[in-house]
Design a protein around this motif. Sequence first.
Motif, PDB file in Angstrom:
ATOM      1  N   ILE A  60       0.748  -1.104   0.184  1.00 11.72           N
ATOM      2  CA  ILE A  60       0.112   0.022   0.130  1.00 11.72           C
ATOM      3  C   ILE A  60       0.505   0.907   0.146  1.00 11.72           C
ATOM      4  O   ILE A  60       0.698   1.962  -0.970  1.00 11.72           O
ATOM      5  N   ARG A  61       2.098   1.131   0.980  1.00  5.76           N
ATOM      6  CA  ARG A  61       2.700   2.373   1.061  1.00  5.76           C
ATOM      7  C   ARG A  61       3.098   2.569  -0.012  1.00  5.76           C
ATOM      8  O   ARG A  61       3.858   3.559  -1.173  1.00  5.76           O
ATOM      9  N   LYS A  62       4.207   1.854  -0.645  1.00  7.97           N
ATOM     10  CA  LYS A  62       4.508   1.261  -2.060  1.00  7.97           C
ATOM     11  C   LYS A  62       3.870   2.749  -3.473  1.00  7.97           C
ATOM     12  O   LYS A  62       4.438   3.069  -3.995  1.00  7.97           O
ATOM     13  N   ILE A  63       2.669   1.645  -2.965  1.00 11.85           N
ATOM     14  CA  ILE A  63       2.234   1.759  -4.538  1.00 11.85           C
ATOM     15  C   ILE A  63       1.358   3.355  -4.322  1.00 11.85           C
ATOM     16  O   ILE A  63       1.140   4.065  -5.458  1.00 11.85           O
ATOM     17  N   GLU A  64       0.756   4.356  -2.984  1.00 15.04           N
ATOM     18  CA  GLU A  64       0.779   5.470  -2.357  1.00 15.04           C
ATOM     19  C   GLU A  64       1.697   6.369  -2.955  1.00 15.04           C
ATOM     20  O   GLU A  64       1.685   7.553  -3.858  1.00 15.04           O
ATOM     21  N   LYS A  76     -10.129  10.686  -3.242  1.00 15.11           N
ATOM     22  CA  LYS A  76     -10.562   9.507  -3.555  1.00 15.11           C
ATOM     23  C   LYS A  76      -9.535   7.861  -4.010  1.00 15.11           C
ATOM     24  O   LYS A  76      -9.952   7.147  -3.395  1.00 15.11           O
ATOM     25  N   GLN A  77      -8.502   8.568  -4.609  1.00 15.22           N
ATOM     26  CA  GLN A  77      -8.148   6.801  -5.222  1.00 15.22           C
ATOM     27  C   GLN A  77      -7.688   6.517  -3.967  1.00 15.22           C
ATOM     28  O   GLN A  77      -6.972   5.132  -4.001  1.00 15.22           O
ATOM     29  N   LYS A  78      -6.515   7.135  -3.284  1.00 17.30           N
ATOM     30  CA  LYS A  78      -5.885   6.782  -1.377  1.00 17.30           C
ATOM     31  C   LYS A  78      -6.626   5.791  -1.304  1.00 17.30           C
ATOM     32  O   LYS A  78      -6.666   5.193  -1.011  1.00 17.30           O
ATOM     33  N   GLU A  79      -8.012   6.291  -1.080  1.00 16.65           N
ATOM     34  CA  GLU A  79      -9.016   6.232  -0.398  1.00 16.65           C
ATOM     35  C   GLU A  79      -9.670   4.287  -0.809  1.00 16.65           C
ATOM     36  O   GLU A  79      -9.235   3.594  -0.242  1.00 16.65           O
ATOM     37  N   ARG A  89      -8.617   0.232   1.159  1.00 15.75           N
ATOM     38  CA  ARG A  89     -10.045  -0.468   0.713  1.00 15.75           C
ATOM     39  C   ARG A  89      -9.408  -1.401   0.664  1.00 15.75           C
ATOM     40  O   ARG A  89      -9.488  -3.053   1.039  1.00 15.75           O
ATOM     41  N   ILE A  90      -8.407  -1.365  -1.120  1.00 17.79           N
ATOM     42  CA  ILE A  90      -8.567  -2.842  -1.487  1.00 17.79           C
ATOM     43  C   ILE A  90      -7.588  -3.677  -0.425  1.00 17.79           C
ATOM     44  O   ILE A  90      -7.130  -4.454   0.056  1.00 17.79           O
ATOM     45  N   GLY A  91      -6.318  -2.619   0.025  1.00 15.97           N
ATOM     46  CA  GLY A  91      -4.708  -3.069   0.579  1.00 15.97           C
ATOM     47  C   GLY A  91      -5.954  -3.347   1.844  1.00 15.97           C
ATOM     48  O   GLY A  91      -5.341  -4.547   2.268  1.00 15.97           O
ATOM     49  N   ARG A  92      -6.875  -3.820   2.315  1.00 19.88           N
ATOM     50  CA  ARG A  92      -7.343  -4.165   3.836  1.00 19.88           C
ATOM     51  C   ARG A  92      -7.741  -5.345   3.417  1.00 19.88           C
ATOM     52  O   ARG A  92      -7.796  -6.539   4.713  1.00 19.88           O
ATOM     53  N   SER A 113      -4.711  -1.957 -13.677  1.00 22.55           N
ATOM     54  CA  SER A 113      -2.830  -2.147 -13.867  1.00 22.55           C
ATOM     55  C   SER A 113      -2.591  -2.266 -12.594  1.00 22.55           C
ATOM     56  O   SER A 113      -1.637  -2.957 -11.567  1.00 22.55           O
ATOM     57  N   VAL A 114      -3.273  -1.498 -11.491  1.00 20.90           N
ATOM     58  CA  VAL A 114      -2.996  -1.027 -10.374  1.00 20.90           C
ATOM     59  C   VAL A 114      -3.816  -2.183  -9.377  1.00 20.90           C
ATOM     60  O   VAL A 114      -1.978  -3.091  -8.606  1.00 20.90           O
ATOM     61  N   LEU A 115      -4.582  -3.483 -10.230  1.00 21.02           N
ATOM     62  CA  LEU A 115      -4.005  -4.331  -8.809  1.00 21.02           C
ATOM     63  C   LEU A 115      -2.955  -4.975  -9.283  1.00 21.02           C
ATOM     64  O   LEU A 115      -2.431  -5.976  -8.705  1.00 21.02           O
ATOM     65  N   GLN A 116      -2.126  -5.493 -10.623  1.00 22.98           N
ATOM     66  CA  GLN A 116      -1.293  -5.982 -10.977  1.00 22.98           C
ATOM     67  C   GLN A 116      -0.022  -5.492 -10.178  1.00 22.98           C
ATOM     68  O   GLN A 116       0.905  -6.445  -9.649  1.00 22.98           O
ATOM     69  N   GLU A 117       0.046  -4.030  -9.847  1.00 23.66           N
ATOM     70  CA  GLU A 117       1.125  -3.365  -8.940  1.00 23.66           C
ATOM     71  C   GLU A 117       1.167  -4.210  -7.632  1.00 23.66           C
ATOM     72  O   GLU A 117       1.536  -4.012  -6.948  1.00 23.66           O
ATOM     73  N   PHE A 118      -0.190  -4.307  -7.150  1.00 25.62           N
ATOM     74  CA  PHE A 118      -0.121  -4.735  -5.719  1.00 25.62           C
ATOM     75  C   PHE A 118       0.253  -6.023  -6.141  1.00 25.62           C
ATOM     76  O   PHE A 118       0.790  -6.688  -5.249  1.00 25.62           O
ATOM     77  N   ASN A 119      -0.035  -6.942  -6.475  1.00 24.02           N
ATOM     78  CA  ASN A 119       0.351  -8.038  -6.196  1.00 24.02           C
ATOM     79  C   ASN A 119       1.631  -8.116  -6.753  1.00 24.02           C
ATOM     80  O   ASN A 119       2.521  -8.653  -5.876  1.00 24.02           O
TER      81      ASN A 119
END
Length: 118
Positions: free
Chosen positions: A44-48, A56-59, A63-66, A103-109
Amino acid sequence: MPGRTDGYGKARNADIAAHIIGFVRQAALGDPLVPYATRVDNAIRKIEESRAWTAKQKEWLRRIGRALKEKPVADPTLLDQGSFADKGGFERIAREFDGELASVLQEFNEAIWGPSAA
């Protein structure tokens, strides 16, 4: 509950197996074994920090991180369940990210499971 065979029990067992596989994978690659929740927090920190997000995107990222602390893989189906479904699911959330949510979800993975996630 021992012997539980309903959908929740099966899903929970799959989550446990995925976490175990993740730890084994990290050990096999020689990366330190970092608790999964810590990996998610680091992701989460890295992506932020990776770009300028709207409030709104940060929120949504948080949420996705949780949610990822409960489900080990970020994919569109994650955002079509539970409280995400109540908010319009993947399609609605994707609009907040100008269509770049996949692509954001891919970044999370990658941030969670990649070798630099430790």
